[in-house]
Write a protein that holds these residues in place. Structure first.
Motif, PDB file in Angstrom:
ATOM      1  N   ASP A 191      82.850  48.728  72.702  1.00  0.00           N
ATOM      2  CA  ASP A 191      83.021  48.913  71.256  1.00  0.00           C
ATOM      3  C   ASP A 191      84.340  49.610  70.937  1.00  0.00           C
ATOM      4  N   GLU A 192      84.721  50.593  71.764  1.00  0.00           N
ATOM      5  CA  GLU A 192      85.993  51.289  71.548  1.00  0.00           C
ATOM      6  C   GLU A 192      87.181  50.357  71.763  1.00  0.00           C
ATOM      7  N   TYR A 194      87.269  47.224  70.955  1.00  0.00           N
ATOM      8  CA  TYR A 194      87.408  46.424  69.737  1.00  0.00           C
ATOM      9  C   TYR A 194      87.949  47.244  68.571  1.00  0.00           C
ATOM     10  N   SER A 195      87.394  48.446  68.408  1.00  0.00           N
ATOM     11  CA  SER A 195      87.635  49.194  67.181  1.00  0.00           C
ATOM     12  C   SER A 195      88.817  50.138  67.237  1.00  0.00           C
ATOM     13  N   SER A 196      89.191  50.603  68.443  1.00  0.00           N
ATOM     14  CA  SER A 196      90.203  51.647  68.515  1.00  0.00           C
ATOM     15  C   SER A 196      91.319  51.351  69.503  1.00  0.00           C
ATOM     16  N   GLN A 205      95.783  44.995  63.723  1.00  0.00           N
ATOM     17  CA  GLN A 205      94.341  45.034  63.487  1.00  0.00           C
ATOM     18  C   GLN A 205      93.771  43.644  63.709  1.00  0.00           C
ATOM     19  N   ARG A 208      87.364  42.244  64.994  1.00  0.00           N
ATOM     20  CA  ARG A 208      86.457  42.828  65.989  1.00  0.00           C
ATOM     21  C   ARG A 208      85.489  41.784  66.516  1.00  0.00           C
TER      22      ARG A 208
END
Length: 417
Positions: A191-192, A194-196, A205, A208
């Motif tokens: 998840d990190e 994808y998001s960060s 950007q 996700r």
């Protein structure tokens, strides 16, 4: 947490003895900071305060003051420090001045310029079974590369244990964690990404959901030579569109944060009329990421020997990459147009080489042995590249031994430096 020695420790020490700086790079949470601190006399973490990033922009030389070697952690957050470090190394004219650690390449990859002769690189990866204490280390890869005539040893890992280790992964922080805790960690890690991690490192950007589907497509095709078209079709399986250029951009982004590390084809002289295939095979930073991306736990993995075989091959590639880094070796794959395929080729800087097939269990050992002997006897031009130092089959079985042909059977749970 007690620090467990890494293969990278000796590599880092060797680089520091000869060069003004060393860049530790690799995926987030693989242990770069801990390893760097073992060798540093002082340190600064650029992600610990926004003020440090401001200082890096206005007066980067102030960050370099301190006992040496000085660790500059997460340096890629302020790429401007690269030139300051380079100039400081020139001015000081002494080895072991700086250790840099980073979990992503800067967007313009500034390290490819003006670092020659000043800053060396050490690629860190997640822990091999030998480093995490899961392997008995009775079979030495270095001894195999020296031409050991026989091997012996016993793995303490059962089939189910190997599945659990594949799902756990080689993250240092998970050494004492339960497999259930490791699964939570690995899902959060994805998840990190994808998001960060990817947005921060690339400055772009990205979708996700597309990144999630791309990682799942890579996970489904781990240890294979899936094409961009195959991956694009997988990413678009929900009815959306995805072209190969988009997928390539996502793969590049995953590579930039060291989450994807494909295995290149071996370039070697052949004595037959066979032609080498050059397609790389897919491997993630750790096989646990493949399991996490697909929601596969140890019991499910153990019940699916076909997919487990691909994941296990990726485990072997990870461990070989870690262990060969100790002698600056490299790992490749071999496949030719006749269909002969060897999962891993280990090559030393002097050109000496060994070959290792991967088989999860006892079934297929005979076919793997035959393929290795065919590579040696019918494909590779021994007169030009020399005979292999060893031929071996990596397994998830219990005992290490040498077959009458000279081919070694090496459970991964017995392999060490």
């Amino acid at each position: 947490m007690v620090y467990l020695p890494r293969v990278a420790d000796d590599v880092l020490a060797g680089r520091l003895s000869a060069l003004g700086g060393v860049l530790l790079e690799g995926p987030r949470a693989c242990g770069k900071t801990s390893t760097g601190l073992q060798h540093a006399a002082s340190s600064v973490r650029l992600d610990s305060s926004p003020e440090l990033l401001t200082l890096a922009e206005s007066a980067p030389q102030l960050l370099l003051d301190g006992a040496t070697p000085r660790l500059i952690d997460e340096w890629q957050l302020a790429p401007v420090v690269w030139n300051a470090i380079r100039h400081a190394i020139d001015d000081r004219s002494a080895p072991a001045q700086f250790i840099l650690a980073g979990s992503a390449r800067p967007a313009d990859d500034i390290t490819r310029h003006s670092g020659v002769g000043r800053v060396g690189r050490v690629r860190m990866r997640t822990m091999s079974l030998a480093e995490s204490g899961r392997s008995s280390r009775e079979v030495s890869l270095a001894a195999l590369m020296d031409g050991a005539s026989s091997v012996a040893g016993r793995s303490q890992l059962s089939y189910a244990d190997v599945a659990a280790e594949a799902v756990r992964g080689g993250w240092p922080s998970l050494i004492s964690a339960t497999v259930a805790q490791a699964q939570i960690f690995n899902r959060e890690y994805c998840d990190e990404l994808y998001s960060s991690d990817i947005p921060m490192s690339t400055g772009v950007q990205r979708s996700r959901s597309r990144l999630r589907r791309t990682l799942a497509a890579l996970a489904r095709n781990v240890s294979t030579e899936a094409t961009l078209s195959t991956l694009a079709a997988d990413v678009a399986a929900d009815g959306s569109s995805a072209d190969t250029r988009t997928v390539r951009a996502y793969l590049d982004a995953l590579s930039q944060v060291f989450a994807l590390e494909e295995l290149s084809a071996w370039s070697v002289d052949l004595r037959s009329r066979s032609r080498l295939r050059t397609q790389a095979t897919i491997h993630l930073a750790d096989p646990a990421l493949a399991c996490a991306a697909l929601g596969v736990g140890p019991e499910r993995l153990a019940r699916d020997p076909r997919y487990f075989g691909f994941v296990f091959e990726s485990m072997v590639v990870r461990d070989l990459r870690v262990l060969t880094s100790g002698f600056d070796g490299r790992v490749f794959r071999y496949r030719d147009n006749t269909g002969l395929e060897i999962d891993t080729i280990i090559e030393s800087p002097d050109g000496s080489w060994g070959a290792m097939e991967v088989k999860l269990g006892q079934n297929g050992l005979g076919a793997a042995e035959a393929a290795l002997l065919k590579l040696r006897d019918e494909r590779v031009d021994i007169g030009k590249v020399g005979a292999p130092r060893f031929l071996a089959i990596a397994t998830a079985t219990e005992y290490a031994y040498t077959r009458p042909s000279g081919v070694h059977v090496v459970p991964l749970g017995t392999l060490g430096p």
